[in-house]
Each structure stands twice: as structure tokens, then as C-alpha cells.
Motif scaffolding. Structure first.
Motif, mmCIF file in Angstrom:
data_model
loop_
_atom_site.group_PDB
_atom_site.id
_atom_site.type_symbol
_atom_site.label_atom_id
_atom_site.label_comp_id
_atom_site.label_asym_id
_atom_site.label_seq_id
_atom_site.Cartn_x
_atom_site.Cartn_y
_atom_site.Cartn_z
ATOM 1 N N PHE A 140 -16.501 28.210 20.381
ATOM 2 C CA PHE A 140 -17.283 27.471 20.736
ATOM 3 C C PHE A 140 -18.908 27.560 20.155
ATOM 4 C CE2 PHE A 140 -13.701 25.586 22.656
ATOM 5 C CZ PHE A 140 -13.220 24.282 21.986
ATOM 6 N N GLU A 141 -19.237 29.177 20.421
ATOM 7 C CA GLU A 141 -20.482 29.831 20.353
ATOM 8 C C GLU A 141 -20.213 30.299 19.224
ATOM 9 O OE1 GLU A 141 -20.696 33.570 22.659
ATOM 10 O OE2 GLU A 141 -20.646 32.151 25.034
ATOM 11 N N ALA A 142 -18.607 31.011 18.250
ATOM 12 C CA ALA A 142 -19.600 30.910 16.838
ATOM 13 C C ALA A 142 -19.980 29.268 16.037
ATOM 14 C CB ALA A 142 -18.152 31.337 17.142
ATOM 15 N N LEU A 143 -19.245 28.181 16.633
ATOM 16 C CA LEU A 143 -19.828 27.019 16.053
ATOM 17 C C LEU A 143 -20.677 26.600 16.371
ATOM 18 C CD1 LEU A 143 -16.484 25.255 17.047
ATOM 19 C CD2 LEU A 143 -17.125 25.963 14.557
ATOM 20 N N GLN A 144 -21.774 26.564 17.524
ATOM 21 C CA GLN A 144 -22.924 26.308 17.243
ATOM 22 C C GLN A 144 -23.395 27.275 17.041
ATOM 23 O OE1 GLN A 144 -24.336 26.280 21.330
ATOM 24 N NE2 GLN A 144 -26.189 25.925 20.827
ATOM 25 N N PHE A 145 -23.361 28.384 16.350
ATOM 26 C CA PHE A 145 -24.300 29.510 15.610
ATOM 27 C C PHE A 145 -24.409 29.549 14.562
ATOM 28 C CE2 PHE A 145 -24.555 33.591 13.659
ATOM 29 C CZ PHE A 145 -26.131 34.345 13.917
ATOM 30 N N LEU A 146 -22.845 29.295 14.050
ATOM 31 C CA LEU A 146 -22.778 29.090 12.361
ATOM 32 C C LEU A 146 -23.296 27.988 12.307
ATOM 33 C CD1 LEU A 146 -19.700 30.196 11.875
ATOM 34 C CD2 LEU A 146 -20.996 31.332 11.158
ATOM 35 N N ASN A 147 -23.355 26.570 12.867
ATOM 36 C CA ASN A 147 -24.068 25.516 12.574
ATOM 37 C C ASN A 147 -25.821 25.388 12.638
ATOM 38 O OD1 ASN A 147 -22.217 23.723 12.904
ATOM 39 N ND2 ASN A 147 -22.571 23.121 14.964
ATOM 40 N N GLU A 148 -25.791 26.836 13.508
ATOM 41 C CA GLU A 148 -27.830 27.441 13.044
ATOM 42 C C GLU A 148 -28.480 28.071 11.669
ATOM 43 O OE1 GLU A 148 -28.711 27.723 16.770
ATOM 44 O OE2 GLU A 148 -28.912 25.704 17.603
ATOM 45 N N ASP A 149 -27.309 29.076 11.784
ATOM 46 C CA ASP A 149 -27.115 30.121 10.720
ATOM 47 C C ASP A 149 -26.641 30.633 10.365
ATOM 48 O OD1 ASP A 149 -28.441 32.805 9.906
ATOM 49 O OD2 ASP A 149 -29.273 33.489 11.523
ATOM 50 N N PHE A 186 -7.966 31.833 14.898
ATOM 51 C CA PHE A 186 -7.540 30.986 13.604
ATOM 52 C C PHE A 186 -7.611 29.446 13.648
ATOM 53 C CE2 PHE A 186 -3.773 34.524 13.049
ATOM 54 C CZ PHE A 186 -4.881 35.526 12.262
ATOM 55 N N ASP A 187 -7.828 28.949 14.724
ATOM 56 C CA ASP A 187 -7.887 27.072 14.741
ATOM 57 C C ASP A 187 -9.394 27.649 14.609
ATOM 58 O OD1 ASP A 187 -4.843 26.874 15.453
ATOM 59 O OD2 ASP A 187 -5.407 26.560 17.246
ATOM 60 N N PHE A 188 -10.180 28.302 15.111
ATOM 61 C CA PHE A 188 -11.154 28.540 14.742
ATOM 62 C C PHE A 188 -11.972 28.116 12.542
ATOM 63 C CE2 PHE A 188 -14.686 31.000 14.038
ATOM 64 C CZ PHE A 188 -16.091 30.066 13.841
ATOM 65 N N LEU A 189 -10.984 29.042 12.281
ATOM 66 C CA LEU A 189 -10.872 29.592 11.197
ATOM 67 C C LEU A 189 -10.696 28.335 10.248
ATOM 68 C CD1 LEU A 189 -12.228 31.775 8.817
ATOM 69 C CD2 LEU A 189 -9.637 32.499 9.234
ATOM 70 N N LYS A 190 -9.948 27.405 10.424
ATOM 71 C CA LYS A 190 -9.430 26.467 9.852
ATOM 72 C C LYS A 190 -10.906 24.913 9.761
ATOM 73 C CE LYS A 190 -4.113 27.440 10.776
ATOM 74 N NZ LYS A 190 -3.426 27.002 11.592
ATOM 75 N N SER A 241 -15.928 28.959 4.789
ATOM 76 C CA SER A 241 -15.839 30.768 5.451
ATOM 77 C C SER A 241 -16.516 31.973 4.839
ATOM 78 C CB SER A 241 -14.597 30.625 6.347
ATOM 79 O OG SER A 241 -13.608 31.280 5.475
ATOM 80 N N PRO A 242 -17.011 32.910 5.741
ATOM 81 C CA PRO A 242 -17.676 34.145 5.310
ATOM 82 C C PRO A 242 -16.662 34.480 5.745
ATOM 83 C CG PRO A 242 -18.606 33.379 7.107
ATOM 84 C CD PRO A 242 -17.486 32.592 6.825
ATOM 85 N N LYS A 243 -16.572 36.383 4.848
ATOM 86 C CA LYS A 243 -15.116 37.024 4.354
ATOM 87 C C LYS A 243 -15.376 36.856 5.656
ATOM 88 C CE LYS A 243 -15.424 37.208 0.628
ATOM 89 N NZ LYS A 243 -13.675 37.309 -0.860
ATOM 90 N N ILE A 244 -13.432 37.308 5.496
ATOM 91 C CA ILE A 244 -12.928 37.640 7.932
ATOM 92 C C ILE A 244 -12.385 38.912 7.581
ATOM 93 C CG2 ILE A 244 -11.828 36.369 9.306
ATOM 94 C CD1 ILE A 244 -14.634 34.435 8.664
ATOM 95 N N GLY A 272 -2.655 35.326 8.811
ATOM 96 C CA GLY A 272 -3.776 35.543 8.883
ATOM 97 C C GLY A 272 -3.720 36.085 7.142
ATOM 98 N N TYR A 273 -3.396 36.462 6.322
ATOM 99 C CA TYR A 273 -3.072 36.819 4.790
ATOM 100 C C TYR A 273 -3.352 35.112 4.270
ATOM 101 C CZ TYR A 273 -3.730 41.665 5.662
ATOM 102 O OH TYR A 273 -4.194 42.818 6.064
ATOM 103 N N GLU A 274 -2.409 34.701 4.499
ATOM 104 C CA GLU A 274 -2.708 32.967 4.319
ATOM 105 C C GLU A 274 -3.585 32.435 4.180
ATOM 106 O OE1 GLU A 274 0.914 31.513 6.796
ATOM 107 O OE2 GLU A 274 2.584 31.743 5.383
ATOM 108 N N LEU A 275 -4.516 32.481 5.326
ATOM 109 C CA LEU A 275 -6.002 32.136 5.217
ATOM 110 C C LEU A 275 -6.777 32.863 4.862
ATOM 111 C CD1 LEU A 275 -5.695 31.013 9.105
ATOM 112 C CD2 LEU A 275 -5.989 29.619 7.136
#
Length: 234
Positions: free
Chosen positions: A37-46, A63-67, A72-75, A88-91
Motif C-alpha cells: 500500500f505504501e508502494a501504491l501511494q508512492f507510484l501514484n506520485e512518482d 504479486f497481487d500488488f504487481l497485478k 509496471s517498471p522493470k521488476i 513470477g516469470y509469467e508476470l
């Protein structure tokens, strides 16, 4: 410059990744997030170019976050759970690092990610007026130090038992890194395998004579199974 974000609920994992990244001048840390959730907020702003993403986090897994990310950037996944590698590789993650991972393995993941970003011309988010970085070097571990090896200075690499000898201009460095791992870090069009124990820089070849290559004052053998690589040079 590639900008990265660490997403992991373990503070020690952040410290390890940060320490590794400090050895790579083309990486810039943009932030630390300890749950999705912190990451989602961060990526909404930067925006960033690379995520170091843990899988097993509270409330929302990596993985749920990634979906949830539309672009998405490189992971690079960093986890203690190898059973999720296939998902992971399927994503389309760039690499899957199993904790605890060494600097050598980390460096291989970084170079693999950047090579993919450049060769496939992927849509990595870069700052305005900034172009993709020119990756022209790698870091080599040897004698309790990390040496930055520029491709233009590299003459050849020799397997030396459980070690490798890396020959650069006016210097030879003995490293515990395997020749097969170093081969993965080299630009494929600029270096060539001439023997099971030797990799040479094409533009440093002075002369080819019989089953030997002359590079500076050195003579590098040509293995029987690698002669076709040499023929391709002509």
C-alpha cells in the motif's frame, strides 16, 4: 541513471539491496516502502525504472500488488520462496533473486535487466531530457574489493581453477567469480569465447596464428570446439 524503489517488509532486506546498489553508480534510490500500500501511494506520485519487490508481505502480496499496476517498471523479485518463481516469470519479471543472494548474483540480475531494457527498447520511464544510460562497465570482485571494469579496457578473461584472471590494460585481477557468470555480463557482439577457459575482446585481437590468438604480449589458445567462433570473424 536508473531510479529504483525497494518494496519489502524486512528492513534488513532494504539495507542489503542499498549496500549492493551503492557499488553501481548508475543506480539511484528513490524510496523505501515496507508494504504494497505504501508502494501504491508512492507510484501514484512518482515514477521509477526498477522495483526490487518482495512477495510475502502483509495484507497484499507482491504479486497481487504487481497485478494492480497498469504499466509496471522493470521488476526484480527478491524473496525467500522459490516455489513462486514460475508465477513470477509469467508476470514478466526481469529476474528472481532467492534470499539470501550474493552480490555476484545481484549484479547478474541488474545487468540482465538493463540489457533487456536496452535491446528490446522497452518503455522505461526516464527523467525528462535524459536518455538511457550507456552501460559500458561492470563491477568485479577480487582481493576483498570491487573493481569497476570498463569494457574498452578489457583484453581477455581466463578461467583459473575456481577463480578467473581478468586481464585489463596494465593490470591482471584474480576474482572468485566464475567465467560463465562474467560471460553473462559482457556485450555479446564485442567479446568471443575462444576456449572453454578463455573469453577475448574482439577489438583487442592483434593476430590469429594457427590455434593461437595474439593480444598485446599474450597468446590465447583456440579450443577445437570454438574454432567456428573464430571463423565467424572473417
Amino acid at each position: 541513471m536508473f531510479r529504483y524503489l525497494i518494496i519489502d517488509d524486512e528492513p534488513i532486506a532494504h539495507r542489503i539491496i542499498e549496500n549492493y546498489c551503492e557499488n553501481l553508480p548508475y543506480l539511484e534510490k528513490k524510496g523505501n516502502c515496507y508494504n504494497a500500500f505504501e508502494a501504491l501511494q508512492f507510484l501514484n506520485e512518482d515514477t521509477v525504472d526498477l522495483l526490487f519487490l518482495d512477495i510475502n508481505m502483509p495484507k497484499l502480496s507482491g504479486f497481487d500488488f504487481l497485478k494492480t499496476l497498469p504499466n509496471s517498471p522493470k521488476i526484480i523479485v527478491t524473496t525467500a520462496y522459490k516455489e513462486f518463481a514460475l508465477e513470477g516469470y509469467e508476470l514478466n519479471v526481469s529476474d528472481y533473486l532467492l534470499k539470501p543472494f550474493s552480490f555476484d548474483r545481484f549484479l547478474k540480475a541488474i545487468n540482465k535487466t538493463f540489457d533487456s531494457a536496452q535491446n528490446k527498447k522497452s518503455s522505461v520511464a526516464l527523467p525528462p531530457n535524459e536518455t538511457e544510460p550507456n552501460i559500458n562497465s561492470f563491477f568485479l570482485r577480487g582481493d576483498k574489493k570491487h573493481y569497476q571494469i570498463h569494457f574498452e579496457d578489457l583484453l581477455f578473461i581466463e578461467a583459473y581453477g575456481h577463480y578467473t584472471k581478468v586481464y585489463v590494460k596494465n593490470e591482471m585481477i584474480v576474482s572468485p567469480q566464475k567465467i560463465s557468470d562474467l560471460e553473462q555480463l559482457l556485450p555479446k557482439f564485442d567479446f568471443i569465447r575462444t576456449h572453454k577457459s578463455f573469453i577475448v575482446a574482439k577489438n583487442k585481437i592483434k593476430q590469429i596464428e594457427g590455434n593461437r590468438i595474439l593480444i598485446g604480449g599474450y597468446k590465447v589458445p583456440i579450443g577445437q570446439t570454438y574454432k567456428e567462433n573464430i571463423i565467424m570473424l572473417f
